[in-house]
Design a protein around this motif. Structure first.
Motif, mmCIF file in Angstrom:
data_model
loop_
_atom_site.group_PDB
_atom_site.id
_atom_site.type_symbol
_atom_site.label_atom_id
_atom_site.label_comp_id
_atom_site.label_asym_id
_atom_site.label_seq_id
_atom_site.Cartn_x
_atom_site.Cartn_y
_atom_site.Cartn_z
ATOM 1 N N GLU A 87 1.092 -1.246 0.514
ATOM 2 C CA GLU A 87 0.227 0.040 0.019
ATOM 3 C C GLU A 87 0.595 1.179 -0.138
ATOM 4 O O GLU A 87 0.847 2.609 -1.080
ATOM 5 N N THR A 88 1.995 1.789 0.552
ATOM 6 C CA THR A 88 3.000 2.947 1.018
ATOM 7 C C THR A 88 3.100 3.071 -0.475
ATOM 8 O O THR A 88 3.246 3.860 -1.244
ATOM 9 N N GLY A 89 4.146 1.009 -1.100
ATOM 10 C CA GLY A 89 4.324 1.422 -2.216
ATOM 11 C C GLY A 89 3.387 2.179 -3.763
ATOM 12 O O GLY A 89 3.372 3.623 -4.211
ATOM 13 N N SER A 94 1.367 7.239 -7.039
ATOM 14 C CA SER A 94 0.691 7.474 -7.203
ATOM 15 C C SER A 94 0.240 9.058 -6.767
ATOM 16 O O SER A 94 -0.176 9.981 -7.334
ATOM 17 N N ALA A 95 1.299 9.338 -5.742
ATOM 18 C CA ALA A 95 2.057 11.020 -4.766
ATOM 19 C C ALA A 95 3.109 11.713 -5.915
ATOM 20 O O ALA A 95 3.852 12.531 -5.555
ATOM 21 N N GLY A 96 3.428 10.723 -7.009
ATOM 22 C CA GLY A 96 4.786 10.973 -7.797
ATOM 23 C C GLY A 96 6.607 11.422 -7.103
ATOM 24 O O GLY A 96 6.603 12.270 -7.329
ATOM 25 N N LYS A 97 6.211 10.282 -5.984
ATOM 26 C CA LYS A 97 7.382 9.787 -5.192
ATOM 27 C C LYS A 97 8.911 9.024 -6.658
ATOM 28 O O LYS A 97 9.774 8.933 -5.587
ATOM 29 N N VAL A 98 8.023 8.808 -7.071
ATOM 30 C CA VAL A 98 9.029 7.693 -7.735
ATOM 31 C C VAL A 98 9.696 7.807 -9.360
ATOM 32 O O VAL A 98 8.453 8.153 -10.371
ATOM 33 N N ALA A 99 10.867 7.901 -9.313
ATOM 34 C CA ALA A 99 11.176 7.870 -10.719
ATOM 35 C C ALA A 99 11.589 6.411 -11.304
ATOM 36 O O ALA A 99 11.801 5.338 -10.459
ATOM 37 N N PHE A 252 5.004 -3.158 -4.243
ATOM 38 C CA PHE A 252 5.998 -3.566 -2.885
ATOM 39 C C PHE A 252 7.731 -3.056 -2.488
ATOM 40 O O PHE A 252 7.233 -3.229 -1.136
ATOM 41 N N PHE A 253 7.658 -3.750 -3.490
ATOM 42 C CA PHE A 253 9.739 -3.673 -3.104
ATOM 43 C C PHE A 253 10.227 -1.608 -2.884
ATOM 44 O O PHE A 253 10.586 -1.410 -2.069
ATOM 45 N N ILE A 254 9.754 -1.465 -3.438
ATOM 46 C CA ILE A 254 9.319 0.493 -3.381
ATOM 47 C C ILE A 254 9.177 0.907 -1.886
ATOM 48 O O ILE A 254 9.446 1.336 -0.868
ATOM 49 N N GLY A 255 7.751 0.478 -2.023
ATOM 50 C CA GLY A 255 7.143 0.354 -0.018
ATOM 51 C C GLY A 255 7.956 -0.172 0.827
ATOM 52 O O GLY A 255 8.286 0.802 1.445
ATOM 53 N N LEU A 256 8.807 -1.379 0.260
ATOM 54 C CA LEU A 256 9.456 -2.155 1.804
ATOM 55 C C LEU A 256 10.796 -1.202 1.957
ATOM 56 O O LEU A 256 11.161 -0.799 3.659
ATOM 57 N N HIS A 257 11.474 -0.698 0.748
ATOM 58 C CA HIS A 257 11.961 -0.061 1.039
ATOM 59 C C HIS A 257 11.779 1.725 2.079
ATOM 60 O O HIS A 257 12.874 1.869 2.463
ATOM 61 N N ALA A 258 10.782 2.317 1.719
ATOM 62 C CA ALA A 258 10.571 3.654 2.047
ATOM 63 C C ALA A 258 10.741 3.369 3.755
ATOM 64 O O ALA A 258 10.959 3.723 4.830
#
Ligand code: UTP
Length: 458
Positions: A87-89, A94-99, A252-258
């Motif tokens: 969910e975090t990822g 959606s919030a534009g925090k990922v490139a 999932f990977f991005i969310g866990l990283h964060a």
């Protein structure tokens, strides 16, 4: 000119000095510019360390296997964490925090394809190019999460113009031009075994891209680091141009990283055998480090746990999430603070006015590797993934990690997705789904349900 000659003399670059004297006009000016862009004193230091002798990689004697988050959560707590990470990822995307960032500056010598590797037609049925495949995936995932994900593509001086032209010619494969950002990595002169640098053709220094580690500094020098930060981007989803199976962003990977407050995270795959050609995730001196397969001591590579599994199980498919603030910190000095690696290569050279292509390696290229940034991160994280869903590298024409094996894996993945959608697919059938419609398993089920609501019974 005098200053340049003094520097070249001081560093005993006699071939370049001699060649300089044969040039005039525009060729001379261009060659001078190329030579002036190189820090020759630094090259001399590196030559002593990496070229005149074969550097021996010191393998620390305290290596232990790096811990990782398993593919399937093992505890209730982990289950909860994984659900939260997904969910975090999604929220971060959606919030534009990922490139998304694709490294595409390599020369692809093993593939033997005379154009940027991203322009290689890879998909099994439609023969879409690697770039088109990624572009369509990005279009779909951006649509899915309601934000146009910026796509950063690293080229090298050797393929930048061709890469840009390819995108223009193909109307950016439906992406908006403003969402695609090319940036060019640095180069290093190729160095002969006697320590001399040389022209590759009249008025042109033999240069090679400085390795995928060059990404970090190139991001800063190109201004993209600042631009992305200004745009609110915090995380980079990093992958290689030759791996079309990789999800361009993995929520999932991005969310866990964060959630783990990691500065640099890596996907890991369980190695198929002790000597599989993947970097090994190890811990040394409390820090995460990748030890290349060629440097891994045999007894460590073969060591097993009591249950027979490999102790050093974790191999790297070169898929990372990197926090932008980390890139900023690492490159603050304006130099690439990563170690160099030696690669022996065949590099064309000039002899009596003729360009010679050698049969055997004749020079050293120095490259920095992105994974050498891992030990410099304050916090890291490793996540296990399913190879069938993320890793099909196209390195060679045939055999292991080849065009053939990549196409097979793409077709097998899409067949799996079709079956998930309730469609029968015979074993071994060559099928292809468009990533513009189907980014993940969920998309596959929905797409076919919506397309022909009644046709596919389960
Ligand atoms: P490889 O290590 O497979 O190198 O790159 P390569 O140049 O593509 O292929 P060979 O070894 O000559 O056959 C892995 C990824 O890193 C990128 C490549 O484009 C590929 O996506 N890369 C490599 C760069 O962007 N720059 C480099 O200097 C080297």
């Amino acid at each position: 000119m005098e200053a340049l000659e003094t520097i070249l003399e001081r560093n005993q670059q006699t071939i370049l000095l001699d060649h300089l004297k044969t040039l005039s006009g525009e060729k001379l000016e261009n060659f001078k510019k190329q030579l002036q862009a190189v820090d020759w004193d630094y090259i001399t230091t590196l030559t002593k360390e990496y070229v005149l002798q074969k550097p021996v990689t010191a393998i620390p004697d305290d290596l232990s296997p790096a811990p990782f988050f398993p593919l399937v959560p093992r505890t209730d707590e982990q289950k909860e964490l994984y659900a939260k990470a997904k969910e975090t990822g999604k929220a971060l995307i959606s919030a534009g925090k990922v490139a998304a960032l694709t490294v595409a500056g390599g020369q692809g010598t093993r593939l033997g394809y005379n154009a940027p590797k991203g322009t290689f037609p890879i998909t099994p049925v439609r023969k879409k190019t690697l770039f088109q495949y990624f572009a369509e995936s990005l279009a779909r995932v951006s649509e899915k999460y309601g934000f146009q994900i910026p796509w950063l593509i690293m080229t090298s001086e050797l393929n930048d113009a061709d890469t840009r032209a390819f995108f223009k010619k193909n109307d950016f494969f439906g992406l908006s031009e403003e969402s695609v950002h090319f940036f060019t990595q640095g180069t290093m002169p190729a160095i002969r075994y006697d320590g001399k640098c040389f022209p590759a053709e009249p008025g042109s220094l033999a240069l090679a891209p400085d390795g995928h580690g060059g990404t970090l500094l190139a991001l800063r020098k190109s201004g993209l680091l600042d631009a992305m930060k200004k745009a609110g981007v915090e995380y980079i989803s990093y992958f290689q141009v030759d791996n079309p199976l990789v999800p361009v962003v993995n929520p999932f990977f991005i969310g866990l990283h964060a959630l783990e407050k990691s500065e640099m995270s890596s996907i890991m795959l369980a190695k198929t055998n002790a000597f599989e050609k993947l970097g090994n995730f190890c811990i040394t001196n409390g820090k995460l480090q990748i030890i290349e397969y060629s440097d891994m001591p045999k007894e460590l590579a073969e060591r097993t746990n009591p249950d027979g599994t490999l102790s050093f199980l974790a191999g790297s498919p070169a898929i990372h999430v990197i926090t932008l603030d980390f890139v900023e910190r690492l490159t603050a000095t304006g130099r690439l603070e990563l170690p160099w690696h030696r690669a022996d290569k065949k590099v064309a050279y000039l002899e009596n006015g003729e360009i010679i292509t050698p049969e055997e390696p004749n020079a050293v290229k120095l490259e920095a590797f992105i994974f050498d940034a891992l030990p410099l991160a304050n916090r890291t994280m490793i996540l296990e993934a399913d190879r069938k869903e993320c890793f099909a590298p196209t390195k060679n024409k045939t055999g292991v990690d080849s065009v053939e094996s990549c196409r097979e894996m793409l077709a097998a993945r899409d067949a799996r997705r079709l079956r998930l959608a309730g469609i029968q697919v015979p074993e071994g059938a060559v099928v292809e789904l468009s990533p513009r419609d189907v980014f993940d398993d969920e998309d596959a089920a929905n797409f076919f349900r919506n397309l022909v609501p009644t046709a596919y019974g389960r």
